[in-house]
Write an enzyme that holds these catalytic residues in place. Structure first.
Site, PDB file in Angstrom:
ATOM      1  N   ASN A  10       8.952 -13.179   2.013  1.00 50.93           N
ATOM      2  CA  ASN A  10       8.507 -12.054   2.375  1.00 50.93           C
ATOM      3  C   ASN A  10      10.096 -11.369   3.473  1.00 50.93           C
ATOM      4  OD1 ASN A  10       7.791  -9.068   3.554  1.00 50.93           O
ATOM      5  ND2 ASN A  10       6.284  -9.583   4.435  1.00 50.93           N
ATOM      6  N   ARG A  93       6.888 -11.393  -1.604  1.00 49.65           N
ATOM      7  CA  ARG A  93       6.445  -9.752  -0.533  1.00 49.65           C
ATOM      8  C   ARG A  93       7.198  -8.966  -2.280  1.00 49.65           C
ATOM      9  NH1 ARG A  93       5.259  -6.550   4.517  1.00 49.65           N
ATOM     10  NH2 ARG A  93       4.409  -4.172   3.489  1.00 49.65           N
ATOM     11  N   HIS A 181       1.952  -0.794   1.838  1.00 46.34           N
ATOM     12  CA  HIS A 181       0.924  -1.778   2.502  1.00 46.34           C
ATOM     13  C   HIS A 181      -0.091  -2.612   1.532  1.00 46.34           C
ATOM     14  CE1 HIS A 181       2.308   0.553   6.277  1.00 46.34           C
ATOM     15  NE2 HIS A 181       2.816  -0.985   6.498  1.00 46.34           N
ATOM     16  N   ARG A 241       9.755   6.057  12.294  1.00 47.16           N
ATOM     17  CA  ARG A 241      10.114   6.410  10.885  1.00 47.16           C
ATOM     18  C   ARG A 241       9.639   7.889  11.149  1.00 47.16           C
ATOM     19  NH1 ARG A 241       8.391   2.618   6.780  1.00 47.16           N
ATOM     20  NH2 ARG A 241       8.475   0.408   7.757  1.00 47.16           N
ATOM     21  N   GLU A 379      -1.087 -10.597   5.492  1.00 50.00           N
ATOM     22  CA  GLU A 379      -0.383  -9.780   3.817  1.00 50.00           C
ATOM     23  C   GLU A 379      -0.575 -11.514   3.310  1.00 50.00           C
ATOM     24  OE1 GLU A 379       1.320  -7.703   6.185  1.00 50.00           O
ATOM     25  OE2 GLU A 379       1.554  -5.681   4.360  1.00 50.00           O
TER      26      GLU A 379
END
Ligand code: AMP
Length: 395
Positions: A10, A93, A181, A241, A379
């Site tokens: 990832n 990913r 996500h 963010r 994940e």
């Protein structure tokens, strides 16, 4: 003797997370590690299950000058710990699968060309994901390379939730609500199917609250709406963010304040959210401990936006059977969960404070019409399973 394993990668903008999985049956984690601050002052953390003590150390600059050398360092570590392990597949990913990819794929030349074509949709992340795949192809020329997309889980949204109110030509050019996500939501959906099949088949909202944060509405285990849009900037405020913001602010900043578009991008991605509002930190633990007015206002805004989205997504679902918290904040912060659920009886959710304090799996009261759950997300395991699936299919 060699032992087939799946490696997961990832690659973030300045980080590389790596996992190693035994694949004799369903994938089982053997090691998980992270190299941060690649190209600056890199640092390594890794755990090896019970096989060896965890490692945390600063790296020499040359050990992680870029993603390729960071991968070399990670592989050196894994080979030293597991000399028999041989990666037969590497799962990656990949942040953006565009309109086309709605499931993981084996990377071939055509897929690679498409991933590169999609780079402008996620210029901060996609090039690093591609670099990770290329580095893994060089390191393991015989292994299957599998791309797992953050957008794929959301690709079956109804059209009304896939469009922006722009002239149609932009939709055709790919300006759509993608949602992100997806690997996390895929995992949670699977876990719900395992631990609470009736809820899985119902109306569920998942709040993935970490440094990046979003929410997703699941119907029958499938995503029908999410708070993130064209980029991972939309929706909830995050560590650094903005989350949703009136696009008119951009015109003002450029035309009146004289910021360049790159400066606005930097501002929105790296200096806003919890960090911008608190003036202190992007880290929820720090903000919870600080107790200053600014830190409290940042937390208030985070909670307020989650509650707003909860109402909106429940309307999209036509009701609510379960709310699931995951991500670093969702899994660990009792305070945020309590404040999100406060006074939400109208939506059928009632928090059990004792269960919430204990970090139990079910944290709603027995009388709560909808369940509230905490499910740690994973994940990497979704990536490992996808890679294993392709290996099994190839036999
Ligand atoms: P993630 O990006 O999913 O790793 O989540 C990182 C976020 O989780 C950071 O804001 C952390 O401060 C937050 N976090 C982790 N543990 C806790 C905790 N015990 N209480 C509050 N926030 C936490």
């Amino acid at each position: 003797m060699t032992h087939p394993v799946v490696l997961t990668l990832n690659a973030g903008s300045s980080s590389l997370k790596f996992g190693l999985y035994a694949i004799d049956g369903a994938p089982v984690e053997m090691a998980m590690g992270l190299i941060e601050a690649i190209g600056r002052q890199p640092r390594l953390k890794a755990e090896f299950g019970g096989a060896a003590p965890a490692v945390t150390r600063d790296l020499a600059a040359a050990e992680a000058a870029d993603h390729a050398s960071a991968l070399d360092t990670a592989l050196g570590l894994l080979r030293a710990q597991f000399p028999q392990a041989q990666a037969t597949a590497v799962g990656h990913r990949v942040v953006h699968g565009g309109p086309g990819f709605d499931a993981p794929v084996v990377v071939d030349d055509a897929v690679m060309a498409e991933l590169k074509r999609l780079s402008p949709f996620a210029p901060l992340h996609q090039p690093h994901n591609i670099a990770g795949i290329e580095a893994a192809q060089a390191a393991f020329p015989d292994a299957l390379q599998v791309a797992c997309f953050d957008t794929a889980f959301h690709r079956r949204h109804p059209k009304v939730n896939d469009v922006f109110a722009l002239p149609r030509e932009y939709y055709d050019k790919g300006v759509r609500r993608y949602g992100f996500h997806g690997l996390s939501y895929d995992y949670i959906s699977g876990e719900l199917g395992r631990i609470a099949p009736l809820l899985h088949d119902g109306r569920v909202i998942v709040a993935h609250l970490g440094n990046g944060a979003s929410m997703c509405a699941l119907q029958n285990g499938r995503s029908i709406a999410s708070t993130m849009g064209f980029t991972a900037l939309d929706g909830l405020p995050m560590g650094t963010r903005t989350g949703q913001i009136d696009p008119g602010v951009i015109f003002y900043l450029v035309q009146q304040e004289g910021l360049s578009i790159d400066e606005v991008r930097q501002l929105f991605y790296t200096k806003s959210g919890l960090l911008g509002l608190s003036g202190l930190s992007n880290d929820m633990r720090t903000l919870e401990a600080a107790g200053t007015q600014e830190a409290n206002e940042a937390i208030d805004y985070f909670v307020f936006r989650i509650r707003r989205e909860l109402g909106g997504l429940a309307a999209a679902l036509g009701g609510l059977d379960a709310l699931v918290f995951c991500g670093g904040i969702g899994e660990n912060s009792r305070l945020i969960r309590e404040r999100v659920c406060e006074g939400m009886g109208w939506l059928g959710i009632e928090l059990d404070r004792g269960r919430n304090t204990e970090n139990a799996t079910v944290i709603s009261t027995d009388l709560s019409r909808a369940r509230i759950l905490v499910i740690p997300t994973n994940e990497e395991l979704v990536i490992a399973r996808a890679a294993k699936g392709f290996l099994d299919a190839a036999v």
